[in-house]
Design a protein around this motif. Structure first.
Motif, PDB file in Angstrom:
ATOM      1  N   ASP A  30      -8.460  -4.934   1.605  1.00  0.00           N
ATOM      2  CA  ASP A  30      -9.559  -5.906   1.544  1.00  0.00           C
ATOM      3  C   ASP A  30      -9.066  -7.250   1.008  1.00  0.00           C
ATOM      4  O   ASP A  30      -9.472  -8.310   1.507  1.00  0.00           O
ATOM      5  CB  ASP A  30     -10.686  -5.374   0.664  1.00  0.00           C
ATOM      6  CG  ASP A  30     -11.851  -6.347   0.575  1.00  0.00           C
ATOM      7  OD1 ASP A  30     -12.546  -6.538   1.591  1.00  0.00           O
ATOM      8  OD2 ASP A  30     -12.053  -6.937  -0.505  1.00  0.00           O
ATOM      9  N   ALA A  31      -8.186  -7.215   0.019  1.00  0.00           N
ATOM     10  CA  ALA A  31      -7.644  -8.458  -0.540  1.00  0.00           C
ATOM     11  C   ALA A  31      -6.848  -9.220   0.515  1.00  0.00           C
ATOM     12  O   ALA A  31      -6.944 -10.452   0.621  1.00  0.00           O
ATOM     13  CB  ALA A  31      -6.766  -8.149  -1.751  1.00  0.00           C
ATOM     14  N   ASP A  83      -8.049   6.109   0.172  1.00  0.00           N
ATOM     15  CA  ASP A  83      -8.174   6.004  -1.279  1.00  0.00           C
ATOM     16  C   ASP A  83      -8.589   4.599  -1.684  1.00  0.00           C
ATOM     17  O   ASP A  83      -8.371   3.617  -0.968  1.00  0.00           O
ATOM     18  CB  ASP A  83      -6.865   6.400  -1.967  1.00  0.00           C
ATOM     19  CG  ASP A  83      -5.742   5.427  -1.679  1.00  0.00           C
ATOM     20  OD1 ASP A  83      -5.475   4.559  -2.523  1.00  0.00           O
ATOM     21  OD2 ASP A  83      -5.148   5.523  -0.581  1.00  0.00           O
ATOM     22  N   GLU A  84      -9.167   4.502  -2.857  1.00  0.00           N
ATOM     23  CA  GLU A  84      -9.748   3.244  -3.325  1.00  0.00           C
ATOM     24  C   GLU A  84      -8.714   2.136  -3.465  1.00  0.00           C
ATOM     25  O   GLU A  84      -8.965   0.984  -3.082  1.00  0.00           O
ATOM     26  CB  GLU A  84     -10.447   3.474  -4.670  1.00  0.00           C
ATOM     27  CG  GLU A  84     -11.199   2.262  -5.189  1.00  0.00           C
ATOM     28  CD  GLU A  84     -11.962   2.558  -6.468  1.00  0.00           C
ATOM     29  OE1 GLU A  84     -12.398   1.599  -7.133  1.00  0.00           O
ATOM     30  OE2 GLU A  84     -12.123   3.749  -6.798  1.00  0.00           O
ATOM     31  N   ASN A  85      -7.535   2.462  -3.999  1.00  0.00           N
ATOM     32  CA  ASN A  85      -6.510   1.436  -4.199  1.00  0.00           C
ATOM     33  C   ASN A  85      -6.043   0.834  -2.876  1.00  0.00           C
ATOM     34  O   ASN A  85      -5.870  -0.385  -2.757  1.00  0.00           O
ATOM     35  CB  ASN A  85      -5.312   2.021  -4.953  1.00  0.00           C
ATOM     36  CG  ASN A  85      -5.614   2.303  -6.408  1.00  0.00           C
ATOM     37  OD1 ASN A  85      -6.528   1.711  -6.984  1.00  0.00           O
ATOM     38  ND2 ASN A  85      -4.864   3.210  -7.013  1.00  0.00           N
ATOM     39  N   SER A  86      -5.832   1.689  -1.877  1.00  0.00           N
ATOM     40  CA  SER A  86      -5.392   1.209  -0.565  1.00  0.00           C
ATOM     41  C   SER A  86      -6.441   0.306   0.068  1.00  0.00           C
ATOM     42  O   SER A  86      -6.122  -0.753   0.624  1.00  0.00           O
ATOM     43  CB  SER A  86      -5.098   2.390   0.364  1.00  0.00           C
ATOM     44  OG  SER A  86      -4.018   3.157  -0.118  1.00  0.00           O
ATOM     45  N   LEU A  87      -7.690   0.718  -0.022  1.00  0.00           N
ATOM     46  CA  LEU A  87      -8.772  -0.072   0.563  1.00  0.00           C
ATOM     47  C   LEU A  87      -8.937  -1.407  -0.163  1.00  0.00           C
ATOM     48  O   LEU A  87      -9.208  -2.435   0.472  1.00  0.00           O
ATOM     49  CB  LEU A  87     -10.076   0.721   0.532  1.00  0.00           C
ATOM     50  CG  LEU A  87     -10.138   1.911   1.503  1.00  0.00           C
ATOM     51  CD1 LEU A  87     -11.364   2.766   1.230  1.00  0.00           C
ATOM     52  CD2 LEU A  87     -10.147   1.424   2.954  1.00  0.00           C
ATOM     53  N   GLU A  88      -8.755  -1.408  -1.477  1.00  0.00           N
ATOM     54  CA  GLU A  88      -8.859  -2.658  -2.233  1.00  0.00           C
ATOM     55  C   GLU A  88      -7.739  -3.622  -1.851  1.00  0.00           C
ATOM     56  O   GLU A  88      -7.964  -4.830  -1.709  1.00  0.00           O
ATOM     57  CB  GLU A  88      -8.814  -2.363  -3.736  1.00  0.00           C
ATOM     58  CG  GLU A  88     -10.099  -1.764  -4.291  1.00  0.00           C
ATOM     59  CD  GLU A  88     -10.021  -1.518  -5.784  1.00  0.00           C
ATOM     60  OE1 GLU A  88      -8.930  -1.744  -6.361  1.00  0.00           O
ATOM     61  OE2 GLU A  88     -11.033  -1.103  -6.372  1.00  0.00           O
ATOM     62  N   THR A  89      -6.521  -3.091  -1.681  1.00  0.00           N
ATOM     63  CA  THR A  89      -5.396  -3.939  -1.291  1.00  0.00           C
ATOM     64  C   THR A  89      -5.600  -4.493   0.109  1.00  0.00           C
ATOM     65  O   THR A  89      -5.357  -5.677   0.370  1.00  0.00           O
ATOM     66  CB  THR A  89      -4.077  -3.145  -1.360  1.00  0.00           C
ATOM     67  OG1 THR A  89      -3.893  -2.637  -2.679  1.00  0.00           O
ATOM     68  CG2 THR A  89      -2.893  -4.024  -0.993  1.00  0.00           C
ATOM     69  N   ILE A 117       0.863  -1.178   0.000  1.00  0.00           N
ATOM     70  CA  ILE A 117       0.000   0.000   0.000  1.00  0.00           C
ATOM     71  C   ILE A 117       0.900   1.229   0.000  1.00  0.00           C
ATOM     72  O   ILE A 117       1.693   1.430   0.921  1.00  0.00           O
ATOM     73  CB  ILE A 117      -0.935   0.015   1.227  1.00  0.00           C
ATOM     74  CG1 ILE A 117      -2.012  -1.067   1.086  1.00  0.00           C
ATOM     75  CG2 ILE A 117      -1.592   1.391   1.391  1.00  0.00           C
ATOM     76  CD1 ILE A 117      -2.971  -1.146   2.260  1.00  0.00           C
ATOM     77  N   SER A 148      -9.331 -10.594   3.141  1.00  0.00           N
ATOM     78  CA  SER A 148     -10.106 -11.708   2.584  1.00  0.00           C
ATOM     79  C   SER A 148      -9.263 -12.973   2.489  1.00  0.00           C
ATOM     80  O   SER A 148      -9.755 -14.083   2.732  1.00  0.00           O
ATOM     81  CB  SER A 148     -10.647 -11.333   1.199  1.00  0.00           C
ATOM     82  OG  SER A 148     -11.557 -10.255   1.287  1.00  0.00           O
TER      83      SER A 148
END
Length: 252
Positions: free
Chosen positions: A221-222, A213-219, A200, A225
């Motif tokens: 979340d991955a 930011d969206e990219n940080s949250l997506e990483t 991140i 998960s």
């Protein structure tokens, strides 16, 4: 020391998203701060939908700060440090005592799935899986499964580095790299010691960054998960092993 823990898991029944336990992390704070300070840094900056998926235990380092803390005037004392080091970060004092203390924390307050560290705590968190794999640290506790490294770096002392990073560290890892962090170059070098690290990037300096930011949250979340899936599989396999085997006897 403080813990942000999960809801109790109901006994019996199917393992679902509502009943499985959360990934549990021992959190190692930065140099001359404290567990309470790191708790404020993480819980205060990361969104609830992230922290609610983690079980975090924030511990204090074993040694009272031997000098001025960079967070004086921002966070109240007391302040602690994990070990002491020279200006060139080549000589360490109380390092073995620090490793023994962390192992004792895990024995007393664990089990833990992983380590989350910031700054000095991140340097330790990144090195411990490699030292553990070689039987040089944390020999009395379960294997570290995951690490979260915030503003981390490698140990520079050859006697430690050659042991901690002898082979690439295989446990899944999430690394935070700040654009203006004075340790950024060292954090980038650390990535090479891990197999498939997640990263991140953030625009700040040497700090626990906000996740906005969206990219940080997506990483993030991955990574969450992945851990949740692993725990669910482990719980499912364990439940199957414990299920009684019913033998059907047919009389002729």
């Amino acid at each position: 020391m403080g813990s942000i823990g999960p809801e109790p898991i109901p006994l019996g029944g199917e393992i679902t998203a509502q009943t499985q336990r959360k990934p549990r992390f021992l959190c190692l704070h930065g140099f001359r701060t404290s567990g309470a300070i790191m708790e404020k840094q993480v819980i205060g900056k990361w969104p609830r939908h992230v922290t609610s998926r983690l079980d975090l235990f924030f511990a204090d380092a074993p040694f009272p700060a031997e000098g001025t803390s960079d967070v004086e005037g921002i966070f109240p004392p007391p302040y602690y440090e994990w070990f002491q080091f020279s200006k060139d970060f080549m000589d360490y004092r109380n390092f073995d005592e620090c490793l023994a203390y962390i192992e004792d924390l895990i024995i007393k307050h664990g089990p833990f799935d992983g380590l989350m560290g910031f700054s000095q705590g991140a340097i330790l968190s990144a090195a411990l899986p490699g030292l553990q794999a070689r039987g040089l640290a944390l020999t009395k506790v379960p294997k570290i499964k995951w690490v979260v490294i915030i503003s981390g770096a490698e140990f520079r002392k050859p006697e430690v580095a050659e042991k901690a990073y002898a082979t690439k560290i295989e446990c899944p890892s999430l690394h935070f790299l700040g654009k203006d962090d004075f340790l950024r170059i060292h954090g980038e070098k650390l990535l090479k010691s891990f197999v498939d690290p997640l990263v991140i990037q953030h625009p700040k300096g040497h700090t626990v960054p906000r996740l906005v930011d969206e990219n940080s949250l997506e990483t993030m979340d991955a990574f969450l998960s992945m851990m949740e899936s692993d725990i669910a599989k482990t719980l499912h396999d364990s439940a199957e092993e414990k299920s009684p085997i019913v033998e059907c006897v047919v009389s002729v």
